[in-house]
Design a protein around this motif. Sequence first.
Motif, PDB file in Angstrom:
ATOM      1  N   ILE A   1       0.850  -1.202   0.000  1.00 50.44           N
ATOM      2  CA  ILE A   1       0.000   0.000   0.000  1.00 50.44           C
ATOM      3  C   ILE A   1       0.881   1.246   0.000  1.00 50.44           C
ATOM      4  O   ILE A   1       0.639   2.181  -0.777  1.00 50.44           O
ATOM      5  CB  ILE A   1      -0.955  -0.003   1.213  1.00 50.44           C
ATOM      6  N   LEU A   2       1.914   1.262   0.825  1.00 52.23           N
ATOM      7  CA  LEU A   2       2.816   2.410   0.881  1.00 52.23           C
ATOM      8  C   LEU A   2       3.514   2.636  -0.452  1.00 52.23           C
ATOM      9  O   LEU A   2       3.753   3.782  -0.845  1.00 52.23           O
ATOM     10  CB  LEU A   2       3.838   2.232   2.000  1.00 52.23           C
ATOM     11  N   THR A   3       3.829   1.578  -1.156  1.00 53.45           N
ATOM     12  CA  THR A   3       4.444   1.703  -2.481  1.00 53.45           C
ATOM     13  C   THR A   3       3.495   2.420  -3.433  1.00 53.45           C
ATOM     14  O   THR A   3       3.911   3.306  -4.192  1.00 53.45           O
ATOM     15  CB  THR A   3       4.818   0.317  -3.037  1.00 53.45           C
ATOM     16  N   GLN A   4       2.218   2.080  -3.374  1.00 52.25           N
ATOM     17  CA  GLN A   4       1.233   2.733  -4.235  1.00 52.25           C
ATOM     18  C   GLN A   4       1.001   4.186  -3.820  1.00 52.25           C
ATOM     19  O   GLN A   4       0.833   5.059  -4.672  1.00 52.25           O
ATOM     20  CB  GLN A   4      -0.086   1.953  -4.224  1.00 52.25           C
ATOM     21  N   VAL A   5       1.013   4.449  -2.517  1.00 49.38           N
ATOM     22  CA  VAL A   5       0.876   5.828  -2.034  1.00 49.38           C
ATOM     23  C   VAL A   5       2.047   6.656  -2.556  1.00 49.38           C
ATOM     24  O   VAL A   5       1.872   7.800  -2.998  1.00 49.38           O
ATOM     25  CB  VAL A   5       0.795   5.872  -0.492  1.00 49.38           C
ATOM     26  N   SER A   6       3.236   6.094  -2.527  1.00 44.88           N
ATOM     27  CA  SER A   6       4.413   6.793  -3.036  1.00 44.88           C
ATOM     28  C   SER A   6       4.265   7.106  -4.523  1.00 44.88           C
ATOM     29  O   SER A   6       4.618   8.203  -4.973  1.00 44.88           O
ATOM     30  CB  SER A   6       5.661   5.941  -2.794  1.00 44.88           C
ATOM     31  N   ALA A   7       3.741   6.165  -5.282  1.00 50.22           N
ATOM     32  CA  ALA A   7       3.546   6.380  -6.718  1.00 50.22           C
ATOM     33  C   ALA A   7       2.543   7.509  -6.975  1.00 50.22           C
ATOM     34  O   ALA A   7       2.758   8.355  -7.857  1.00 50.22           O
ATOM     35  CB  ALA A   7       3.072   5.088  -7.384  1.00 50.22           C
ATOM     36  N   VAL A   8       1.469   7.544  -6.199  1.00 49.36           N
ATOM     37  CA  VAL A   8       0.470   8.609  -6.346  1.00 49.36           C
ATOM     38  C   VAL A   8       1.072   9.952  -5.967  1.00 49.36           C
ATOM     39  O   VAL A   8       0.849  10.968  -6.647  1.00 49.36           O
ATOM     40  CB  VAL A   8      -0.790   8.305  -5.497  1.00 49.36           C
ATOM     41  N   THR A   9       1.849   9.967  -4.903  1.00 53.86           N
ATOM     42  CA  THR A   9       2.488  11.208  -4.465  1.00 53.86           C
ATOM     43  C   THR A   9       3.417  11.742  -5.549  1.00 53.86           C
ATOM     44  O   THR A   9       3.400  12.944  -5.859  1.00 53.86           O
ATOM     45  CB  THR A   9       3.264  10.970  -3.154  1.00 53.86           C
ATOM     46  N   LYS A  10       4.203  10.861  -6.153  1.00 54.99           N
ATOM     47  CA  LYS A  10       5.102  11.288  -7.235  1.00 54.99           C
ATOM     48  C   LYS A  10       4.308  11.813  -8.430  1.00 54.99           C
ATOM     49  O   LYS A  10       4.682  12.811  -9.046  1.00 54.99           O
ATOM     50  CB  LYS A  10       6.007  10.133  -7.656  1.00 54.99           C
ATOM     51  N   ALA A  11       3.209  11.153  -8.748  1.00 60.53           N
ATOM     52  CA  ALA A  11       2.381  11.588  -9.877  1.00 60.53           C
ATOM     53  C   ALA A  11       1.775  12.965  -9.609  1.00 60.53           C
ATOM     54  O   ALA A  11       1.740  13.828 -10.500  1.00 60.53           O
ATOM     55  CB  ALA A  11       1.288  10.555 -10.156  1.00 60.53           C
ATOM     56  N   LEU A  12       1.308  13.201  -8.388  1.00 60.47           N
ATOM     57  CA  LEU A  12       0.751  14.509  -8.044  1.00 60.47           C
ATOM     58  C   LEU A  12       1.829  15.585  -8.061  1.00 60.47           C
ATOM     59  O   LEU A  12       1.575  16.720  -8.496  1.00 60.47           O
ATOM     60  CB  LEU A  12       0.068  14.463  -6.676  1.00 60.47           C
ATOM     61  N   HIS A  13       3.031  15.243  -7.616  1.00 59.34           N
ATOM     62  CA  HIS A  13       4.122  16.217  -7.681  1.00 59.34           C
ATOM     63  C   HIS A  13       4.440  16.576  -9.125  1.00 59.34           C
ATOM     64  O   HIS A  13       4.718  17.740  -9.433  1.00 59.34           O
ATOM     65  CB  HIS A  13       5.365  15.678  -6.970  1.00 59.34           C
ATOM     66  N   ALA A  14       4.386  15.603 -10.011  1.00 56.61           N
ATOM     67  CA  ALA A  14       4.648  15.884 -11.422  1.00 56.61           C
ATOM     68  C   ALA A  14       3.597  16.851 -11.983  1.00 56.61           C
ATOM     69  O   ALA A  14       3.929  17.786 -12.717  1.00 56.61           O
ATOM     70  CB  ALA A  14       4.681  14.591 -12.227  1.00 56.61           C
ATOM     71  N   VAL A  15       2.338  16.638 -11.637  1.00 54.42           N
ATOM     72  CA  VAL A  15       1.274  17.551 -12.070  1.00 54.42           C
ATOM     73  C   VAL A  15       1.526  18.942 -11.483  1.00 54.42           C
ATOM     74  O   VAL A  15       1.449  19.951 -12.186  1.00 54.42           O
ATOM     75  CB  VAL A  15      -0.118  17.026 -11.649  1.00 54.42           C
ATOM     76  N   SER A  16       1.860  18.992 -10.207  1.00 58.52           N
ATOM     77  CA  SER A  16       2.106  20.269  -9.542  1.00 58.52           C
ATOM     78  C   SER A  16       3.253  21.034 -10.188  1.00 58.52           C
ATOM     79  O   SER A  16       3.145  22.237 -10.440  1.00 58.52           O
ATOM     80  CB  SER A  16       2.430  20.045  -8.056  1.00 58.52           C
ATOM     81  N   LEU A  17       4.338  20.347 -10.450  1.00 56.05           N
ATOM     82  CA  LEU A  17       5.482  21.015 -11.072  1.00 56.05           C
ATOM     83  C   LEU A  17       5.144  21.510 -12.469  1.00 56.05           C
ATOM     84  O   LEU A  17       5.580  22.590 -12.875  1.00 56.05           O
ATOM     85  CB  LEU A  17       6.688  20.079 -11.102  1.00 56.05           C
TER      86      LEU A  17
END
Length: 115
Positions: free
Chosen positions: A56-72
């Motif tokens: 689950i934490l691995t998937q949370v990390s992937a979502v966090t990275k994806a949101l950071h990419a959108v933010s940047l």
Amino acid sequence: MTAPEETTEAPLRVDPPQNHGYTANKDAYLRRLKRIEGQVRGIARMVDEDKYCIDILTQVSAVTKALHAVSLGLVEEHIGHCVVGAASEPDPDLRAEAIDVKVKEAADAIGRLLR
């Protein structure tokens, strides 16, 4: 016969649609966000199904990275469109203030991303 009541309300103001820095890439942003939304639903399903916490934490990390990419991407679009647009303000007195406002918006957004 009485006169009709006068209203003191201001007329409804309708702002014209604005083009934002991301407008040209809006469809791509929406696709990415829908993909992220699906990932978040998948994480919820993993929790519901009592999956292993590290998975689950691995998937949370992937979502966090994806949101950071959108933010940047949005920050980049803001700088390239809004800040540059403020710099092209024809009135020199308004230009400096407009640039300061847009740069501060970007700096504040970056600060929120780094917290």
